[in-house]
Motif scaffolding. Structure first.
Motif, PDB file in Angstrom:
ATOM      1  N   LYS A  25       0.930  -1.383   0.056  1.00 34.20           N
ATOM      2  CA  LYS A  25      -0.012   0.072  -0.056  1.00 34.20           C
ATOM      3  C   LYS A  25       0.818   1.283   0.010  1.00 34.20           C
ATOM      4  O   LYS A  25       0.625   2.040   0.684  1.00 34.20           O
ATOM      5  CB  LYS A  25      -0.835   0.265   0.997  1.00 34.20           C
ATOM      6  N   GLY A  26       1.840   1.444  -0.832  1.00 33.22           N
ATOM      7  CA  GLY A  26       2.894   2.425  -0.701  1.00 33.22           C
ATOM      8  C   GLY A  26       2.706   3.302  -1.669  1.00 33.22           C
ATOM      9  O   GLY A  26       2.856   4.436  -2.025  1.00 33.22           O
ATOM     10  N   LEU A  27       1.773   2.958  -2.874  1.00 31.13           N
ATOM     11  CA  LEU A  27       1.420   4.008  -3.873  1.00 31.13           C
ATOM     12  C   LEU A  27       0.222   4.781  -3.472  1.00 31.13           C
ATOM     13  O   LEU A  27      -0.808   3.896  -3.350  1.00 31.13           O
ATOM     14  CB  LEU A  27       1.542   3.200  -5.340  1.00 31.13           C
ATOM     15  N   LYS A  28       0.248   6.008  -3.511  1.00 30.57           N
ATOM     16  CA  LYS A  28      -0.954   6.611  -3.180  1.00 30.57           C
ATOM     17  C   LYS A  28      -1.035   7.901  -4.249  1.00 30.57           C
ATOM     18  O   LYS A  28      -0.286   8.474  -4.827  1.00 30.57           O
ATOM     19  CB  LYS A  28      -0.842   7.399  -1.682  1.00 30.57           C
ATOM     20  N   VAL A  29      -2.408   8.352  -4.395  1.00 31.00           N
ATOM     21  CA  VAL A  29      -2.980   9.524  -5.002  1.00 31.00           C
ATOM     22  C   VAL A  29      -3.110  10.425  -4.246  1.00 31.00           C
ATOM     23  O   VAL A  29      -4.405  10.051  -3.189  1.00 31.00           O
ATOM     24  CB  VAL A  29      -4.051   8.861  -5.982  1.00 31.00           C
ATOM     25  N   HIS A  30      -2.650  11.556  -4.250  1.00 30.17           N
ATOM     26  CA  HIS A  30      -3.237  12.676  -3.376  1.00 30.17           C
ATOM     27  C   HIS A  30      -4.546  12.971  -3.765  1.00 30.17           C
ATOM     28  O   HIS A  30      -5.221  13.124  -4.817  1.00 30.17           O
ATOM     29  CB  HIS A  30      -2.383  13.968  -3.651  1.00 30.17           C
ATOM     30  N   PRO A  31      -5.313  13.298  -2.618  1.00 26.18           N
ATOM     31  CA  PRO A  31      -6.680  13.556  -2.813  1.00 26.18           C
ATOM     32  C   PRO A  31      -7.113  14.898  -3.506  1.00 26.18           C
ATOM     33  O   PRO A  31      -8.306  15.074  -4.293  1.00 26.18           O
ATOM     34  CB  PRO A  31      -7.388  14.029  -1.117  1.00 26.18           C
ATOM     35  N   ILE A  37       2.256   9.924  -4.881  1.00 28.14           N
ATOM     36  CA  ILE A  37       3.056   9.847  -3.874  1.00 28.14           C
ATOM     37  C   ILE A  37       3.611   8.389  -3.715  1.00 28.14           C
ATOM     38  O   ILE A  37       2.623   7.316  -3.576  1.00 28.14           O
ATOM     39  CB  ILE A  37       2.494  10.230  -2.393  1.00 28.14           C
ATOM     40  N   TYR A  38       4.568   8.198  -3.414  1.00 29.47           N
ATOM     41  CA  TYR A  38       5.437   6.791  -3.507  1.00 29.47           C
ATOM     42  C   TYR A  38       6.630   6.819  -2.988  1.00 29.47           C
ATOM     43  O   TYR A  38       7.665   7.575  -2.974  1.00 29.47           O
ATOM     44  CB  TYR A  38       5.318   6.063  -4.941  1.00 29.47           C
ATOM     45  N   VAL A  44      10.591   9.860   0.024  1.00 27.70           N
ATOM     46  CA  VAL A  44       9.212   9.692  -0.480  1.00 27.70           C
ATOM     47  C   VAL A  44       9.393  10.853  -1.490  1.00 27.70           C
ATOM     48  O   VAL A  44       9.375  11.970  -1.407  1.00 27.70           O
ATOM     49  CB  VAL A  44       8.186  10.017   0.663  1.00 27.70           C
ATOM     50  N   ALA A  45       8.644  10.075  -2.829  1.00 29.02           N
ATOM     51  CA  ALA A  45       8.823  11.197  -4.207  1.00 29.02           C
ATOM     52  C   ALA A  45       7.162  11.625  -4.162  1.00 29.02           C
ATOM     53  O   ALA A  45       6.287  10.603  -3.973  1.00 29.02           O
ATOM     54  CB  ALA A  45       9.271  10.234  -5.250  1.00 29.02           C
ATOM     55  N   ILE A  46       7.225  13.056  -4.503  1.00 32.73           N
ATOM     56  CA  ILE A  46       5.849  13.618  -4.842  1.00 32.73           C
ATOM     57  C   ILE A  46       5.934  14.067  -6.354  1.00 32.73           C
ATOM     58  O   ILE A  46       6.733  14.773  -6.827  1.00 32.73           O
ATOM     59  CB  ILE A  46       5.463  14.344  -3.867  1.00 32.73           C
ATOM     60  N   VAL A  47       5.409  13.531  -7.177  1.00 32.96           N
ATOM     61  CA  VAL A  47       4.986  13.720  -8.754  1.00 32.96           C
ATOM     62  C   VAL A  47       4.020  14.422  -9.148  1.00 32.96           C
ATOM     63  O   VAL A  47       2.810  14.102  -8.825  1.00 32.96           O
ATOM     64  CB  VAL A  47       5.277  12.309  -9.592  1.00 32.96           C
ATOM     65  N   ASN A  48       3.998  15.507  -9.827  1.00 27.92           N
ATOM     66  CA  ASN A  48       2.815  16.061 -10.380  1.00 27.92           C
ATOM     67  C   ASN A  48       2.644  15.516 -11.814  1.00 27.92           C
ATOM     68  O   ASN A  48       3.401  15.581 -12.590  1.00 27.92           O
ATOM     69  CB  ASN A  48       3.168  17.683 -10.472  1.00 27.92           C
ATOM     70  N   MET A  49       1.439  14.806 -11.872  1.00 30.98           N
ATOM     71  CA  MET A  49       1.256  14.053 -13.114  1.00 30.98           C
ATOM     72  C   MET A  49       0.860  14.716 -14.187  1.00 30.98           C
ATOM     73  O   MET A  49       0.951  14.200 -15.354  1.00 30.98           O
ATOM     74  CB  MET A  49      -0.195  13.043 -12.565  1.00 30.98           C
ATOM     75  N   GLU A  50       0.707  16.016 -13.928  1.00 29.02           N
ATOM     76  CA  GLU A  50       0.599  17.165 -15.431  1.00 29.02           C
ATOM     77  C   GLU A  50       1.858  17.398 -15.992  1.00 29.02           C
ATOM     78  O   GLU A  50       2.345  17.483 -17.082  1.00 29.02           O
ATOM     79  CB  GLU A  50      -0.556  18.112 -15.021  1.00 29.02           C
ATOM     80  N   LYS A  52       4.741  16.735 -14.440  1.00 26.58           N
ATOM     81  CA  LYS A  52       6.188  15.733 -14.296  1.00 26.58           C
ATOM     82  C   LYS A  52       7.225  16.216 -13.440  1.00 26.58           C
ATOM     83  O   LYS A  52       8.289  15.802 -13.375  1.00 26.58           O
ATOM     84  CB  LYS A  52       6.466  15.257 -15.631  1.00 26.58           C
ATOM     85  N   ILE A  53       6.951  17.402 -12.732  1.00 26.03           N
ATOM     86  CA  ILE A  53       7.845  17.851 -11.374  1.00 26.03           C
ATOM     87  C   ILE A  53       7.861  16.955 -10.465  1.00 26.03           C
ATOM     88  O   ILE A  53       7.007  16.668 -10.001  1.00 26.03           O
ATOM     89  CB  ILE A  53       7.429  19.254 -11.250  1.00 26.03           C
ATOM     90  N   HIS A  54       9.201  16.666  -9.991  1.00 26.77           N
ATOM     91  CA  HIS A  54       9.298  15.813  -9.002  1.00 26.77           C
ATOM     92  C   HIS A  54       9.687  16.673  -7.765  1.00 26.77           C
ATOM     93  O   HIS A  54      10.379  17.612  -7.745  1.00 26.77           O
ATOM     94  CB  HIS A  54      10.462  14.933  -9.057  1.00 26.77           C
ATOM     95  N   ARG A  55       9.258  16.417  -6.529  1.00 32.08           N
ATOM     96  CA  ARG A  55       9.905  16.806  -5.429  1.00 32.08           C
ATOM     97  C   ARG A  55       9.941  15.705  -4.304  1.00 32.08           C
ATOM     98  O   ARG A  55       9.260  14.719  -4.339  1.00 32.08           O
ATOM     99  CB  ARG A  55       9.228  18.126  -4.829  1.00 32.08           C
ATOM    100  N   TYR A  56      10.664  15.820  -3.229  1.00 32.66           N
ATOM    101  CA  TYR A  56      10.809  14.823  -2.198  1.00 32.66           C
ATOM    102  C   TYR A  56      10.962  15.203  -0.844  1.00 32.66           C
ATOM    103  O   TYR A  56      11.455  16.354  -0.634  1.00 32.66           O
ATOM    104  CB  TYR A  56      12.368  14.255  -2.696  1.00 32.66           C
ATOM    105  N   LEU A  57      10.419  14.182   0.048  1.00 38.22           N
ATOM    106  CA  LEU A  57      10.511  14.248   1.172  1.00 38.22           C
ATOM    107  C   LEU A  57      11.434  13.731   2.071  1.00 38.22           C
ATOM    108  O   LEU A  57      11.668  12.476   1.828  1.00 38.22           O
ATOM    109  CB  LEU A  57       8.828  13.806   1.703  1.00 38.22           C
ATOM    110  N   GLU A  58      12.220  14.174   2.550  1.00 39.47           N
ATOM    111  CA  GLU A  58      13.537  13.711   3.068  1.00 39.47           C
ATOM    112  C   GLU A  58      13.366  13.531   4.652  1.00 39.47           C
ATOM    113  O   GLU A  58      12.775  14.272   5.484  1.00 39.47           O
ATOM    114  CB  GLU A  58      14.710  14.594   2.875  1.00 39.47           C
ATOM    115  N   GLY A  59      14.113  12.765   5.156  1.00 38.79           N
ATOM    116  CA  GLY A  59      14.234  12.456   6.751  1.00 38.79           C
ATOM    117  C   GLY A  59      14.500  11.003   7.105  1.00 38.79           C
ATOM    118  O   GLY A  59      15.372  10.777   8.124  1.00 38.79           O
ATOM    119  N   ASN A  60      14.055  10.035   6.438  1.00 38.12           N
ATOM    120  CA  ASN A  60      14.352   8.666   6.645  1.00 38.12           C
ATOM    121  C   ASN A  60      15.775   8.207   6.390  1.00 38.12           C
ATOM    122  O   ASN A  60      16.571   9.028   5.439  1.00 38.12           O
ATOM    123  CB  ASN A  60      13.547   7.663   5.708  1.00 38.12           C
ATOM    124  N   THR A  61      16.316   7.441   7.131  1.00 34.99           N
ATOM    125  CA  THR A  61      17.655   6.847   7.054  1.00 34.99           C
ATOM    126  C   THR A  61      17.559   5.520   6.507  1.00 34.99           C
ATOM    127  O   THR A  61      19.069   5.104   6.234  1.00 34.99           O
ATOM    128  CB  THR A  61      18.096   7.258   8.449  1.00 34.99           C
TER     129      THR A  61
END
Length: 809
Positions: A25-31, A37-38, A44-50, A52-61
């Motif tokens: 259940k790691g693949l999510k669609v933002h409401p 989000i995956y 954790v990658a956040i991709v704008n589906m229109e 195609k711009i990527h941004r990333y949530l960091e913190g995990n090791t």
């Protein structure tokens, strides 16, 4: 030369190719409907589906095991795995800003699953088998609400969570022989769990989905059937978070059997039910372990005869579902979620592939793919930086740098590609495989060109190719290096070099195509003469050499290995110039030098990508993000891109400091945010036309790559023409020199018939007299003597005088 840690900057991440399909259940669609989000690696990658711009949530090791998105999309949470004996953290981010909202470390070793309450105030986390606890935290106050064992003593471990939709303080946990409905009491900081009454039914619950009204829950099992559970919440009082009666199992259901002997026979889902999606009108979408995604409806089973006593064991699974539509996605389904338009379904598989299924036609279109195992090598075409190729198990893939997507896949089942290289003209990809075979393919179509069978006994481990594409060097696991004459129709063995005692780990031909260098895990590095096929120099070190690279000038050689050092060697005599510490804790596996010789990129077991200054030998940039050992690093020919790959199949594309567009992409730029605000989320569906658009984009990328290779070929032809003109000028100069030499010799012989010619030649010769000219007429002036000749004559004259004075009378 030393450098302070604060002087080392972070490499800017352009994009990540891949998706970690192992996270359930790691693949999510933002409401909001515009972002996907995956997890991948430790980000954790956040991709704008229109856009195609990527941004990333960091913190995990460490590797992320679970991802959750709150009901309105305000928060994103992720849990991870950690080393034995260490706590595994849970992170909660604000979706808009990307900032860490809160974090806690309450679980040992592994976080199995995370979920948000429907009110978005509480984060629920489930520990793995080493922890077996369920913890609840308040996001606003960052305080722990409660923590308790997730299952009873007579049951197994809980593996999944299912939040309710309208009851803010309730959730469900399920696992091995356990299924519980929980109710939180924040005031008392406690949670009470009610076991679902299942009788003698024993199942391992793999996924849980709750209906919108919170009356029923559907639970997929590893057995291959689906359990329907009534939660028994009050229908009159929606604010009552306690069930009015104990939750109970209604029954276990499966598909009506295609071929049945009895009317109660059923067909189970192969390898279990792994994911569920609830649709209106009593329909479900079920994803199974064998890669089937099926749209099913419900048909109530009514037995026509009474079961007699003693007729045998009654099957606890009853038929209920009728398959309406189905499609195979090729791998175990780990995630399924409806897109916001409710007309398409996003599916993630354990093969690290994302697919979009149109619910009307029920046809699957590939959205994203990546390697599922380690990437062993990366190669760019010569003088072309828009595409690159990667080598892994079962296949070789060609990727687009700008769009971060797959352009071509060449599959060789059951074998592993250990190395690959493009020919200088870009017409073929030469690959080495663990079955000892060298295969050549066309990079545009993937068509097979030639095969060298039995190139090595224990597998091909390294490749080297001259610029004309006619001489191929291969290194093998048995330690031999073989030189081949390669043509399209004939591949002939020229020489076998048997100097290494261990597997050849790296091989490269010098820029002048006259020498080559090979590295081995036996601790030796050898420089070879390609013309004579003999050894020129050999270098030894107390390390297992893993990679080597020639400097573009060809005068120096860089090596790296298990001793964590980067060695600088002289190619003339194999002397060690200097060594620098490449890593403080782990071996270095990969190395590359930019085409201008200014930068060096390295990667190793410490999971860091480092960019060094070649002359100074100091790191200036560092890239962190890989979740596994780095196995390959390459710098693009134009120097603007650094590509790294790791043992988990991740491919990271970094912006080099020479890239003029280099800017931080960890958060969205103001221009990107303005663009998103000016373009509200679209409700366009991902239908079959999306697949055709993707195919068209792929064709455009391939056409662009072909054009780039054609331009490179034209440039090469122009250089060849200039070289031919230079050779013609040299030949003409040689003829003129020979004529002048002949005239000079004829004058020295003093031929009577050549008096006129000799006189003309003498007039053409330059006079070297520094004072008044003393040259005789019709004779050429003497050539000026060098300082060494004058010194030698002076010594001889002095010696003759001394001999005359000492001679007896």
């Amino acid at each position: 030369m030393s450098i302070e840690m604060e002087d080392i900057k972070d490499l800017t991440l352009r994009s990540i190719i891949g998706y970690d399909g192992n996270a359930m259940k790691g693949l999510k669609v933002h409401p909001g409907g515009n972002h996907m989000i995956y997890p991948f690696g430790i980000k954790v990658a956040i991709v704008n589906m229109e856009t195609k711009i990527h941004r990333y949530l960091e913190g995990n090791t460490n590797v992320i095991t679970s991802v959750a998105v709150s009901k309105t999309g305000k928060y994103v949470a992720a849990g991870q795995v950690n080393h034995m004996g260490f706590k595994a953290p849970v992170f909660v981010w604000d979706f808009e800003t990307g900032e860490v909202k809160m974090t806690h470390e309450s679980h040992k070793v592994r976080v199995e699953n995370v979920a948000f309450s429907s009110c978005e105030r509480y984060i629920i986390s489930l520990g793995g088998k080493d922890d077996a606890n369920v913890c609840v935290f308040d996001i606003e106050t960052k305080d722990a609400i409660c923590g308790t064992f997730s299952s009873n003593k007579n049951a197994g471990d809980a593996v999944t969570l299912g939040p309710l939709n309208s009851h803010n303080l309730c959730f469900i946990s399920g696992g091995v022989y356990t299924l519980k409905v929980w109710t939180l009491d924040p005031a008392k900081r406690s949670a009470s769990g009610s076991d679902v009454q299942m009788g003698k039914i024993r199942r391992k619950v793999t996924c849980i989905e709750v209906t919108d009204d919170d009356y029923y829950a559907w639970c997929g099992t590893s057995t291959g059937d689906v359990m329907k559970v009534t939660l028994n919440f009050s229908k009159s009082d929606r604010h009552d978070n306690y069930p009015v009666a104990a939750p109970a199992l209604i029954g276990c259901f499966a598909k009506y059997a295609r071929y049945k002997k009895r009317e109660s026979d059923t067909d189970l889902w192969v390898s279990g039910v792994r994911s569920l999606v609830i649709l209106p009108n009593n329909r479900l979408i079920i994803g199974s372990g064998d890669g089937m995604v099926e749209l099913v409806g419900q048909k109530v089973f009514k037995p026509t005869h009474k079961i007699e006593k003693g007729a045998g064991i009654t099957n606890p699974t009853n038929p209920l579902f009728v398959v309406l539509k189905s499609v195979c996605v090729g791998g175990l389904v780990t995630s399924m979620q409806l897109m916001n338009d409710k007309k398409s379904l996003l599916v993630g598989t354990i093969k690290c592939e994302m697919l979009v299924i149109d619910l009307d036609s029920f046809v699957a279109h590939l959205y994203l793919t990546c390697h599922t195992t380690a990437v062993y090598d990366i190669a760019f075409p010569s003088d072309y930086s828009d595409v690159f190729a990667t080598a892994s198990k079962n296949d070789v893939r060609v990727w687009s740098v700008s769009k971060s997507r797959e352009l071509l896949r060449i599959t060789v089942p059951n074998f592993t590609c250990s190395s690959l290289i493009f020919t200088h003209d870009g017409k073929s990809i030469v690959t080495g495989w663990n079955d000892g075979t060298v295969r050549g393919f066309a990079p545009q179509s993937g068509k097979h060109i030639y095969t060298i069978t039995d190139a090595h006994n224990k597998g091909v481990s390294a490749l080297g190719l001259t610029k004309d594409g006619r001489t191929l060097m291969t290194g093998g696991q048995e330690g031999q290096i073989r030189i081949w004459c390669v043509r399209k129709d004939v591949q002939k063995l020229i020489a076998v070099l048997k100097e290494h005692k261990g597997p050849v780990s790296s091989l490269q031909i010098s820029p002048n195509d006259l020498e080559a260098a090979s590295a081995s895990t036996d601790g030796s590095c050898i420089i070879w003469d390609l013309v004579k096929c003999v050894r020129i120099a050999i270098m030894f070190s107390t390390t297992l050499f893993l990679c080597l690279r020639f400097h573009p000038s060809g005068c120096q050689l860089l090596t790296t290995g298990t001793n964590r050092q980067i060695g600088y060697w002289e190619t003339f005599d194999g002397a060690l110039i200097r060594e620098i510490e490449g890593s403080r804790s782990a071996a270095l596996n990969a190395l590359d030098i930019s085409s201008d010789g200014v930068y060096v990129a390295s990667g190793g077991n410490d999971q860091y990508v480092k960019l060094w200054l070649y002359k100074e030998g100091v790191p200036i940039y560092i890239g962190l993000g890989h979740g596994a050992v780095i196995t390959a690093v390459r710098i693009s020919p134009d120097g603007r891109t650094v590509v790294s790959a790791s043992a988990d199949g991740a491919i990271f594309i970094w912006r080099s400091p020479t890239d003029p567009d280099c800017r931080g992409l960890s958060t969205q730029s103001s221009e990107e945010k303005k663009s998103e605000k000016s373009h509200p989320p679209s409700r366009a569906s991902s239908k079959g036309s999306a697949g055709s658009r993707e195919e068209l984009d792929v064709k455009k990328e391939l056409a662009k790559a072909c054009k780039g290779m054609a331009d490179a070929k034209a440039k090469l032809e122009k250089l060849k023409l200039e070289r031919d003109e230079a050779e013609a000028d040299v030949a003409k100069a040689k003829v003129e020199i020979e004529q002048a030499t002949k005239l000079y010799e004829d004058h020295e012989l003093g031929g009577a018939g050549d008096a006129t010619v000799n006189a003309a030649a003498v007039e053409a010769i330059k006079c070297y007299c520094t004072g008044p000219c003393t040259c005789e007429k019709d004779y050429p002036p003497p050539t000026p003597k060098s300082a060494m000749e004058e010194k030698r004559e002076e010594i001889v004259t002095c010696a003759e005088k001394d001999a005359t004075l000492t001679k007896p009378e």
